[in-house]
Design a protein around this motif. Sequence first.
Motif, mmCIF file in Angstrom:
data_model
loop_
_atom_site.group_PDB
_atom_site.id
_atom_site.type_symbol
_atom_site.label_atom_id
_atom_site.label_comp_id
_atom_site.label_asym_id
_atom_site.label_seq_id
_atom_site.Cartn_x
_atom_site.Cartn_y
_atom_site.Cartn_z
ATOM 1 N N GLU A 424 0.824 -1.209 0.000
ATOM 2 C CA GLU A 424 0.000 0.000 0.000
ATOM 3 C C GLU A 424 0.858 1.259 0.000
ATOM 4 O O GLU A 424 0.446 2.287 -0.529
ATOM 5 C CB GLU A 424 -0.906 0.043 1.243
ATOM 6 N N ASN A 425 2.021 1.198 0.633
ATOM 7 C CA ASN A 425 2.825 2.400 0.800
ATOM 8 C C ASN A 425 4.226 2.192 0.244
ATOM 9 O O ASN A 425 5.077 1.628 0.922
ATOM 10 C CB ASN A 425 2.961 2.768 2.287
ATOM 11 N N PRO A 426 4.451 2.642 -0.981
ATOM 12 C CA PRO A 426 5.768 2.417 -1.592
ATOM 13 C C PRO A 426 6.907 2.926 -0.720
ATOM 14 O O PRO A 426 7.972 2.314 -0.683
ATOM 15 C CB PRO A 426 5.689 3.203 -2.900
ATOM 16 N N GLU A 427 6.696 4.012 0.015
ATOM 17 C CA GLU A 427 7.824 4.570 0.784
ATOM 18 C C GLU A 427 8.213 3.689 1.976
ATOM 19 O O GLU A 427 9.276 3.859 2.554
ATOM 20 C CB GLU A 427 7.542 6.012 1.236
ATOM 21 N N SER A 428 7.324 2.744 2.347
ATOM 22 C CA SER A 428 7.676 1.876 3.467
ATOM 23 C C SER A 428 8.352 0.592 2.977
ATOM 24 O O SER A 428 8.681 -0.278 3.771
ATOM 25 C CB SER A 428 6.423 1.512 4.255
ATOM 26 N N LYS A 429 8.524 0.489 1.662
ATOM 27 C CA LYS A 429 8.991 -0.777 1.110
ATOM 28 C C LYS A 429 10.328 -1.210 1.699
ATOM 29 O O LYS A 429 10.476 -2.332 2.167
ATOM 30 C CB LYS A 429 9.091 -0.674 -0.414
ATOM 31 N N GLU A 430 11.286 -0.276 1.700
ATOM 32 C CA GLU A 430 12.630 -0.698 2.106
ATOM 33 C C GLU A 430 12.708 -1.097 3.574
ATOM 34 O O GLU A 430 13.321 -2.107 3.902
ATOM 35 C CB GLU A 430 13.647 0.387 1.784
ATOM 36 N N THR A 431 12.061 -0.320 4.442
ATOM 37 C CA THR A 431 12.063 -0.701 5.868
ATOM 38 C C THR A 431 11.407 -2.062 6.029
ATOM 39 O O THR A 431 11.903 -2.924 6.753
ATOM 40 C CB THR A 431 11.237 0.290 6.732
ATOM 41 N N GLY A 432 10.262 -2.243 5.372
ATOM 42 C CA GLY A 432 9.527 -3.495 5.494
ATOM 43 C C GLY A 432 10.356 -4.672 5.034
ATOM 44 O O GLY A 432 10.474 -5.678 5.743
ATOM 45 N N LEU A 433 10.993 -4.519 3.872
ATOM 46 C CA LEU A 433 11.812 -5.628 3.364
ATOM 47 C C LEU A 433 12.958 -5.924 4.326
ATOM 48 O O LEU A 433 13.304 -7.082 4.554
ATOM 49 C CB LEU A 433 12.345 -5.298 1.970
ATOM 50 N N ALA A 434 13.515 -4.861 4.917
ATOM 51 C CA ALA A 434 14.616 -5.072 5.857
ATOM 52 C C ALA A 434 14.162 -5.889 7.060
ATOM 53 O O ALA A 434 14.841 -6.834 7.482
ATOM 54 C CB ALA A 434 15.184 -3.732 6.313
ATOM 55 N N HIS A 435 12.968 -5.563 7.605
ATOM 56 C CA HIS A 435 12.446 -6.332 8.742
ATOM 57 C C HIS A 435 12.246 -7.795 8.348
ATOM 58 O O HIS A 435 12.558 -8.702 9.113
ATOM 59 C CB HIS A 435 11.112 -5.765 9.214
ATOM 60 N N LEU A 436 11.711 -7.994 7.162
ATOM 61 C CA LEU A 436 11.440 -9.364 6.730
ATOM 62 C C LEU A 436 12.734 -10.144 6.511
ATOM 63 O O LEU A 436 12.827 -11.322 6.832
ATOM 64 C CB LEU A 436 10.578 -9.365 5.461
ATOM 65 N N CYS A 437 13.738 -9.457 5.968
ATOM 66 C CA CYS A 437 15.034 -10.104 5.768
ATOM 67 C C CYS A 437 15.585 -10.590 7.104
ATOM 68 O O CYS A 437 16.063 -11.717 7.229
ATOM 69 C CB CYS A 437 16.042 -9.125 5.175
ATOM 70 N N GLU A 438 15.460 -9.725 8.091
ATOM 71 C CA GLU A 438 15.957 -10.074 9.416
ATOM 72 C C GLU A 438 15.186 -11.278 9.953
ATOM 73 O O GLU A 438 15.754 -12.186 10.547
ATOM 74 C CB GLU A 438 15.770 -8.865 10.335
ATOM 75 N N PHE A 439 13.881 -11.280 9.685
ATOM 76 C CA PHE A 439 13.032 -12.366 10.190
ATOM 77 C C PHE A 439 13.408 -13.711 9.586
ATOM 78 O O PHE A 439 13.507 -14.714 10.290
ATOM 79 C CB PHE A 439 11.565 -12.037 9.909
ATOM 80 N N ILE A 440 13.659 -13.761 8.259
ATOM 81 C CA ILE A 440 13.951 -15.071 7.670
ATOM 82 C C ILE A 440 15.321 -15.603 8.072
ATOM 83 O O ILE A 440 15.592 -16.778 7.915
ATOM 84 C CB ILE A 440 13.820 -15.109 6.122
ATOM 85 N N GLU A 441 16.157 -14.729 8.622
ATOM 86 C CA GLU A 441 17.441 -15.219 9.117
ATOM 87 C C GLU A 441 17.233 -16.285 10.186
ATOM 88 O O GLU A 441 18.050 -17.157 10.377
ATOM 89 C CB GLU A 441 18.250 -14.065 9.726
ATOM 90 N N ASP A 442 16.090 -16.177 10.899
ATOM 91 C CA ASP A 442 15.857 -17.131 11.978
ATOM 92 C C ASP A 442 14.376 -17.500 11.984
ATOM 93 O O ASP A 442 13.645 -17.125 12.888
ATOM 94 C CB ASP A 442 16.278 -16.495 13.311
ATOM 95 N N CYS A 443 13.943 -18.171 10.953
ATOM 96 C CA CYS A 443 12.513 -18.443 10.829
ATOM 97 C C CYS A 443 12.313 -19.935 10.646
ATOM 98 O O CYS A 443 12.895 -20.554 9.775
ATOM 99 C CB CYS A 443 11.957 -17.687 9.632
ATOM 100 N N GLU A 444 11.498 -20.511 11.532
ATOM 101 C CA GLU A 444 11.354 -21.972 11.492
ATOM 102 C C GLU A 444 10.202 -22.410 10.589
ATOM 103 O O GLU A 444 9.978 -23.585 10.385
ATOM 104 C CB GLU A 444 11.111 -22.479 12.917
ATOM 105 N N HIS A 445 9.443 -21.449 10.048
ATOM 106 C CA HIS A 445 8.270 -21.825 9.256
ATOM 107 C C HIS A 445 8.577 -21.738 7.760
ATOM 108 O O HIS A 445 8.726 -20.647 7.214
ATOM 109 C CB HIS A 445 7.095 -20.919 9.581
#
Lengths: 870, 172
Positions: A424-445
């Motif tokens: 919905e918000n292009p300007e939040s894309k980079e922060t959001g992707l960064a959070h997700l990147c961090e999450f998959i570093e340690d994601c059991e699902h």
Amino acid sequence: QHNMLDSSDAIARSGSNPFQHLEKSAVLQEARIFNETPINPRRCLHILTKIIYLLNQGEHFGTTEATEAFFAMTRLFQSNDVSCHLLIKSVLTVSLLNSFMVFYSLTKDMTGKEDVYRGPAIRALCRITDTTMLQAIERYMKQAIVDKVPSVSSSALVSSLHMVKMSYDVVKRWVNEAQEAASSDNIMVQYHALGLLYHLRKNDRLAVTKMLNKFTKSGLKSPFAYCMLIRIASKLLDETEGGHDSPLFDFIESCLRNKNEMVVYEAASAIVHMPNCTARELAPAVSVLQLFCSSPKAALRYAAVRTLNKVAMKHPSAVTACNLDLENLITDSNRSIATLAITTLLKTGSESSVDRLMKQISSFVSEISDEFKVVVVQAISALCQKYPRKHSVMMNFLSNMLRDDGGFEYKRAIVDCIISIIEENPESKETGLAHLCEFIEDCEHTVLATKILHLLGKEGPRTPQPSKYIRFIFNRVVLESEAVRAAAVSALAKFGAQNDDLLPSVLVLMQRCMMDSDDEVRDRATFYMNVLQQKQKALNAAYIFNGLSVSIPGLEKSLHQYTLEPSEKPFDMKSVPLATTPITEPKTEIAPVATSKLPEKLARSRQDIYQEQLAAIPEFQSLGPLFKSSEPVQLTEAETEYVVRCVKHTFARHMVFQFDCTNTLNDQLLQKVVVQMEPSEAYEVIHYIPAPSLPYSQPGSCYSLVRLPDDDPTAVSCTFSCTMKYLVRDCDPNTGEPDDDGYDDEYVLEDLEVTVADHIQKILKPNFGAAWDEVGDEFEKEETFALASVRTLDEAVGNIISFLGMQPCERSDKVPENKNSHVLFLAGVFRGGHDVLVRARLALADGVTMQVTVRSSEETVVDVILASVG
Amino acid sequence: MEPSLYTVKAVLILDNDGDRLYAKYYDDTYPTVKEQKAFEKNIFNKTHRTDSEIALLEGLTVVYKSNIDLFFYVIGSSHENELMLMAVLNCLFDSLSQMLRKNVERRALLENMEGLFLAVDEIVDGGVILESDPQQVVHRVALRGDDVPLTEQTVTQVLQSAKEQIKWSLLR
């Protein structure tokens, strides 16, 4: 040892559990005293209690053990009513003997003099009874149902209900007795009788209606029965799509004034859950819920706020009046209530209160159960759509939640929410992707990891610094399970395809993946490696960005067919039915419910089901694969004698019209039903397949097969006038027995339109730009139109999408606020398998001006589209 | 939601270590003992510290009440009328309170397990609420406040309960 201790000794040792160290074998040993004469009731009772306790703890008795104990107990029973009959029967086999003796004894009990004793006897008896035995006690059961002792009557009614599953036909015969019991003065008997009556009649709408009329008029004493009536009434309202002026709605509304809270709440909840309720109709329900918010009973506050939360999803303004009461619940000691109050406020409150509420909720988010954490995430998600400017606050909150412990459902809700914020918000894309990147570093699902990798592949290459994502993705290739590694490889390929400067490094990484231990990972790497090395935009678009658009079950079937009939010709992808893009419905979230337990099945699409149904009809077998099925079109008004709707099925050169007809007259049987069609254009009706018979209220389908005009491919629209023709046989409304003779009759239906949208199947191109380049400008055409009657860009976008029936890509169906120009990207496949892409530039002036550019691999298709727009 | 009399999914009584004193499940939500015990553990962990009467766990509505060293739970679908479940819980608690002469604690309960078995059978039958009035329940269990001498009747009632359960264990 310890287990031999007598219970009184054990209890003497204060605080210990006399049953704690029971051992099955020891108890069974003790059970032998059942065989002693005379029996010692107190000891027997104690041992029986031990046996039940063991069963209750989950102890499993083997068949032999259970049979022995059971047999011993039966002996005990026998000593109760000494009977020489039973002794004679003892020569029979053990199991038969058991059931017979118990049966006999219980039958004696249930008809005995001792009232307290009869209810349990009936319930126990019905538990062990089968259909044949049931008939033997039918007379007793009928008597018991109308017994003047409430416990006996209730037991008989409830037991009958349990037995409906097994012996519907027998229990059905007790309807009169149940009817009589329903007028009992006892509140439980009334409730049980109503429940049984409904269960026996629920498939007969007329009988249910009559029953409702009777009870809503006469009034009931039992609050339980009232709740049941409300449920039955709201179900009937829902099924008959009865308006809110119906007497049933009035009944439910009147229950809001009942003096019992249970009934009031049930009524309020029923109204809230009705589809299409207006704010005005909701208001009385909302105000009783508001009162409940300040109840001293936690369960009532919980029920009220949970229901208000549901109202707030659809009608936030209806709940605004309760804001003050909800504020008071924020500090409720029951965290579930507090959470629901806050999430409701988030939906109804103003933008300014968001920060305060978020702070409040983060103070106890760790104390609440996963179910409610999901509720919180859903509320945040809704909030982001409402107040896009708040997305950075939300994103922070979500990323903190993502780091906390929690189950799969919870994590998935967060990830989905972050993804929707990014979209919905292009300007939040980079922060959001960064959070997700961090999450998959340690994601059991695995599911979440692959989903995020897919998103990274889609969005990452288009960010200013694509290279920073490569590390996160390649880490997955090194560390994770096969499914995640494969997803990572696909994501990497997208970076290589989009970013020329990254291509060399991606190729190196790809080479490493080609040595993977898993087949799928290796295959993908090899495939992408070869495509990428060609360095051709069109190849990248077709094989890396946009992938296959066929239906997977369809592909499987076509390939299977191909292997059965080997031919010289190569397999043609165009012969495979396309995947129908799932319609992204507006999320109808049903607060926290038990969805987690449902197994996720690969749902077959509606079109796959149609394909199969049509293929079963011999006349349609030569038509080739089904290209598209439309949504059903109503050809009759609501509430008419016959209800007819039509689904248009498009094939390469033909169309099949499927008419789903329902006969709503209970005194008629229709036969040989066809819908005759008169086309306005050069369409040719070549075959009618009648529905052989249409009894009352059982839907049936008839079909018409139409050939599309071959000589004029641009003739895509046509109007058919439709008439339903059939043979009527009058019949007895009660038995359904038809007269011998019938007469022909006809019924005029509304006209049916075929439009350009029926010839185009939606297809999602995740990367529209790549697809646009891939098709190329060989047959590009452009024209400008003025849409004078359209007032807003949103309206224009909606009109174009529904008119062309194409799939909006790159979320271009969402017009940003306060803009006066917009570009809409549409993708589809035209009948015959030609890709078609549309780019519509819209400008808002007085009306809307639209510049349409169409590209396709086939010139006529471009012409058809432009001609139909004009 | 299909209108139905089937309201209660389970009735549980745990002690203050979270161990099962009594458990009766009326449908297949938790088919095995292992799943049941895991559910009970989860319920206990989420509820034993707060006395807040109602919670939503594993998609189910749980109403509960604790007294001294006992935890009473009634469990139903999340679509169920919470107050109906509450009525069952209150009826169970009040019945036991009368039967145990207000001594609702673990030891007294263990001494009267047969009364508990019978009482629950009178309150819920196969998931249907059979009775909601504690007076009626106590009367039917026939273990009134004053010390009624143990009758043949009680034996047979417990016997029926046992037989029914054995029967199920046979069929399993």
